[in-house]
Write a protein that holds these residues in place. Structure first.
Motif, mmCIF file in Angstrom:
data_model
loop_
_atom_site.group_PDB
_atom_site.id
_atom_site.type_symbol
_atom_site.label_atom_id
_atom_site.label_comp_id
_atom_site.label_asym_id
_atom_site.label_seq_id
_atom_site.Cartn_x
_atom_site.Cartn_y
_atom_site.Cartn_z
ATOM 1 N N THR A 50 0.762 -1.169 0.003
ATOM 2 C CA THR A 50 -0.028 -0.121 -0.059
ATOM 3 C C THR A 50 0.745 1.414 0.214
ATOM 4 O OG1 THR A 50 -0.031 -0.293 2.506
ATOM 5 C CG2 THR A 50 -1.857 -1.217 1.281
ATOM 6 N N ARG A 51 2.053 1.367 0.570
ATOM 7 C CA ARG A 51 2.852 2.442 0.700
ATOM 8 C C ARG A 51 4.183 2.525 0.105
ATOM 9 N NH1 ARG A 51 2.221 4.321 6.969
ATOM 10 N NH2 ARG A 51 2.496 6.351 6.039
ATOM 11 N N ASN A 52 4.711 1.174 -0.335
ATOM 12 C CA ASN A 52 6.008 1.043 -0.657
ATOM 13 C C ASN A 52 6.304 0.258 -2.019
ATOM 14 O OD1 ASN A 52 8.180 2.523 0.827
ATOM 15 N ND2 ASN A 52 6.693 1.891 2.291
ATOM 16 N N ALA A 53 4.962 0.356 -3.106
ATOM 17 C CA ALA A 53 4.978 -0.645 -3.904
ATOM 18 C C ALA A 53 6.385 -0.534 -4.932
ATOM 19 C CB ALA A 53 3.714 -0.630 -4.746
ATOM 20 N N ALA A 54 6.826 0.675 -4.590
ATOM 21 C CA ALA A 54 7.905 0.929 -5.898
ATOM 22 C C ALA A 54 9.210 0.360 -5.567
ATOM 23 C CB ALA A 54 8.150 2.608 -6.010
ATOM 24 N N ILE A 55 9.278 -0.243 -4.315
ATOM 25 C CA ILE A 55 10.601 -1.032 -3.819
ATOM 26 C C ILE A 55 10.760 -2.061 -4.810
ATOM 27 C CG2 ILE A 55 11.627 -2.431 -2.019
ATOM 28 C CD1 ILE A 55 10.259 -0.760 0.069
ATOM 29 N N PRO A 56 11.827 -2.107 -5.088
ATOM 30 C CA PRO A 56 12.618 -3.270 -6.140
ATOM 31 C C PRO A 56 12.050 -4.535 -5.716
ATOM 32 C CG PRO A 56 14.183 -1.710 -6.117
ATOM 33 C CD PRO A 56 13.117 -1.322 -5.205
ATOM 34 N N SER A 57 11.805 -5.504 -6.588
ATOM 35 C CA SER A 57 11.317 -6.772 -6.087
ATOM 36 C C SER A 57 12.283 -7.587 -5.299
ATOM 37 C CB SER A 57 10.701 -7.583 -7.395
ATOM 38 O OG SER A 57 11.788 -7.775 -8.541
ATOM 39 N N LEU A 58 13.380 -7.329 -5.712
ATOM 40 C CA LEU A 58 14.509 -7.930 -4.747
ATOM 41 C C LEU A 58 14.531 -7.423 -3.676
ATOM 42 C CD1 LEU A 58 17.218 -9.615 -4.669
ATOM 43 C CD2 LEU A 58 18.579 -7.705 -5.333
ATOM 44 N N MET A 59 14.443 -6.184 -3.275
ATOM 45 C CA MET A 59 14.422 -5.918 -1.721
ATOM 46 C C MET A 59 13.020 -6.343 -1.066
ATOM 47 S SD MET A 59 17.344 -4.902 -0.987
ATOM 48 C CE MET A 59 16.662 -4.245 0.800
ATOM 49 N N LYS A 60 11.929 -6.238 -1.969
ATOM 50 C CA LYS A 60 10.846 -6.821 -1.263
ATOM 51 C C LYS A 60 10.893 -8.396 -0.668
ATOM 52 C CE LYS A 60 7.392 -3.918 -3.826
ATOM 53 N NZ LYS A 60 6.375 -3.890 -4.864
ATOM 54 N N GLY A 61 11.677 -8.999 -1.402
ATOM 55 C CA GLY A 61 11.995 -10.412 -1.184
ATOM 56 C C GLY A 61 12.917 -10.492 0.277
ATOM 57 N N VAL A 62 13.752 -9.579 -0.134
ATOM 58 C CA VAL A 62 14.962 -9.508 0.947
ATOM 59 C C VAL A 62 14.315 -9.247 2.281
ATOM 60 C CG1 VAL A 62 16.647 -8.075 1.845
ATOM 61 C CG2 VAL A 62 16.929 -8.990 -0.250
ATOM 62 N N TRP A 63 13.362 -8.222 2.451
ATOM 63 C CA TRP A 63 12.474 -7.864 3.655
ATOM 64 C C TRP A 63 11.651 -8.707 3.912
ATOM 65 C CZ3 TRP A 63 15.255 -4.548 6.160
ATOM 66 C CH2 TRP A 63 15.765 -3.534 5.687
ATOM 67 N N THR A 64 11.154 -9.598 3.147
ATOM 68 C CA THR A 64 10.337 -10.741 3.650
ATOM 69 C C THR A 64 10.984 -11.941 4.449
ATOM 70 O OG1 THR A 64 8.689 -10.391 1.729
ATOM 71 C CG2 THR A 64 8.669 -12.525 2.616
ATOM 72 N N LEU A 65 12.075 -12.211 3.792
ATOM 73 C CA LEU A 65 13.022 -12.976 4.336
ATOM 74 C C LEU A 65 13.402 -12.578 5.749
ATOM 75 C CD1 LEU A 65 14.859 -14.590 1.347
ATOM 76 C CD2 LEU A 65 13.238 -15.707 2.577
ATOM 77 N N VAL A 66 13.706 -11.529 5.930
ATOM 78 C CA VAL A 66 14.113 -11.015 6.989
ATOM 79 C C VAL A 66 13.421 -10.699 8.242
ATOM 80 C CG1 VAL A 66 15.115 -8.533 8.078
ATOM 81 C CG2 VAL A 66 16.233 -9.030 6.162
ATOM 82 N N VAL A 67 12.366 -10.626 7.772
ATOM 83 C CA VAL A 67 11.022 -10.690 8.733
ATOM 84 C C VAL A 67 10.671 -12.021 9.087
ATOM 85 C CG1 VAL A 67 8.390 -9.930 9.368
ATOM 86 C CG2 VAL A 67 10.205 -8.273 8.245
ATOM 87 N N LEU A 68 10.756 -13.048 8.193
ATOM 88 C CA LEU A 68 10.432 -14.521 8.488
ATOM 89 C C LEU A 68 11.573 -14.745 9.521
ATOM 90 C CD1 LEU A 68 9.376 -16.033 5.167
ATOM 91 C CD2 LEU A 68 8.206 -16.126 7.317
ATOM 92 N N TYR A 69 12.914 -14.540 9.270
ATOM 93 C CA TYR A 69 13.773 -14.974 10.227
ATOM 94 C C TYR A 69 13.891 -14.188 11.457
ATOM 95 C CZ TYR A 69 16.154 -16.350 5.766
ATOM 96 O OH TYR A 69 16.550 -16.740 4.592
ATOM 97 N N ALA A 70 13.542 -12.846 11.378
ATOM 98 C CA ALA A 70 13.718 -12.272 12.801
ATOM 99 C C ALA A 70 12.472 -11.268 13.191
ATOM 100 C CB ALA A 70 14.840 -10.891 12.443
ATOM 101 N N GLY A 71 11.307 -11.678 12.954
ATOM 102 C CA GLY A 71 10.313 -11.311 13.403
ATOM 103 C C GLY A 71 9.999 -9.894 13.412
ATOM 104 N N PRO A 72 9.777 -9.093 14.976
ATOM 105 C CA PRO A 72 9.494 -8.057 14.890
ATOM 106 C C PRO A 72 10.846 -7.037 14.885
ATOM 107 C CG PRO A 72 8.281 -9.212 16.580
ATOM 108 C CD PRO A 72 9.074 -10.056 15.804
ATOM 109 N N PHE A 73 11.879 -7.683 15.268
ATOM 110 C CA PHE A 73 13.424 -7.140 15.023
ATOM 111 C C PHE A 73 13.585 -6.824 13.577
ATOM 112 C CE2 PHE A 73 17.748 -8.215 14.046
ATOM 113 C CZ PHE A 73 18.339 -6.824 14.493
ATOM 114 N N GLY A 74 12.948 -7.718 12.605
ATOM 115 C CA GLY A 74 13.320 -7.626 11.234
ATOM 116 C C GLY A 74 12.615 -6.533 10.646
ATOM 117 N N LEU A 75 11.321 -6.491 11.214
ATOM 118 C CA LEU A 75 10.238 -5.331 10.708
ATOM 119 C C LEU A 75 10.948 -3.973 11.236
ATOM 120 C CD1 LEU A 75 7.519 -4.687 9.608
ATOM 121 C CD2 LEU A 75 6.635 -4.990 11.994
#
Length: 239
Positions: A50-75
């Motif tokens: 909704t707010r950061n759709a322009a972020i490249p797909s690579l970094m969207k995948g990166v952030w998704t994995l970071v949150v999966l690994y580290a939860g609220p810390f990654g967020l």
């Protein structure tokens, strides 16, 4: 059994192990963490859509994995360093994004390594599991750098050299801390125990924290460029 040098280190860190193992071994704690990860992942995906759709797909995948690994810390890392709504970029935020990029690939390699080697192949040797997990973490970490370089038109040889030069220091520090902590806390744990998963989650986050200053330093001296500035994306607006 741990090798003699690791056994000596384990003895020195026994108070640390005694303090954290009970929590990491508690299924209730692990279940609560899973709920926090699910909530953090939902918040991330909502923000990316909704707010950061322009972020490249690579970094969207990166952030998704970071949150999966580290939860609220990654967020929290994403919220402070990965969104277009940041007032301005900085060395510290570039370092966080670079560490997140490294963390996503290395974490995938580490999780794959321990699950396959311990869970599927039931390898009992701590040394063999450690070496195999290290190898996969390096492989996945380098691949996440080599792939985009190849897409940008770099030759395979140049892409591999660039990855080795820029990523080896941070990958090495991250995995020494992460895998070392995992072995210390859960070297004898099996895949069906809460300790196996709790120690893996905890050790990954420690690896991120250890690699962060390394990435900041590499960017500061010009060895790494860091990931792109989200505030410079089309449609970005600082608040």
């Amino acid at each position: 059994m741990l090798a003699a040098p690791l056994a000596g280190l384990a003895d020195a860190l026994a108070p640390f192990r005694a303090a954290v193992v009970p929590a990491l071994s508690d299924p209730t704690v692990l279940a609560a963490w899973a709920v926090l990860v699910a909530l953090a992942l939902g918040a991330l995906l909502w923000d990316l859509r909704t707010r950061n759709a322009a972020i490249p797909s690579l970094m969207k995948g990166v952030w998704t994995l970071v949150v999966l690994y580290a939860g609220p810390f990654g967020l929290a890392v994403y919220w402070r360093s990965g969104r277009s709504e940041m007032a301005r970029d900085s060395l510290w935020r570039r370092g966080a994004r670079s560490t997140a990029h490294c963390f996503s690939g290395c974490g995938a390699g580490e999780v794959t390594g321990v699950v396959v080697l311990v869970g599927l192949l039931t390898i009992e040797s701590t040394l063999a599991t450690t070496l195999g997990t290290f190898a996969l973490a390096y492989l996945f970490g380098y691949a996440l750098t080599v792939g985009p370089l190849l897409q940008d038109g770099e030759s395979l040889g140049t892409a591999v050299r660039d990855a080795l030069y820029t990523e080896t220091p941070s990958i090495t520090v991250m995995e020494v801390v992460a895998i070392g902590t995992d072995v210390l806390l859960a070297g004898e744990a099996t895949i069906g125990t809460a300790l196996f998963w709790g120690a893996l989650i905890f050790s990954l986050s420690l690896g991120f924290a250890a690699a962060y200053p390394i990435n900041v330093a590499l960017i500061a001296v010009g060895i790494k460029e860091g990931m792109g500035d989200p505030t410079a994306m089309d449609g970005a607006s600082a608040i």
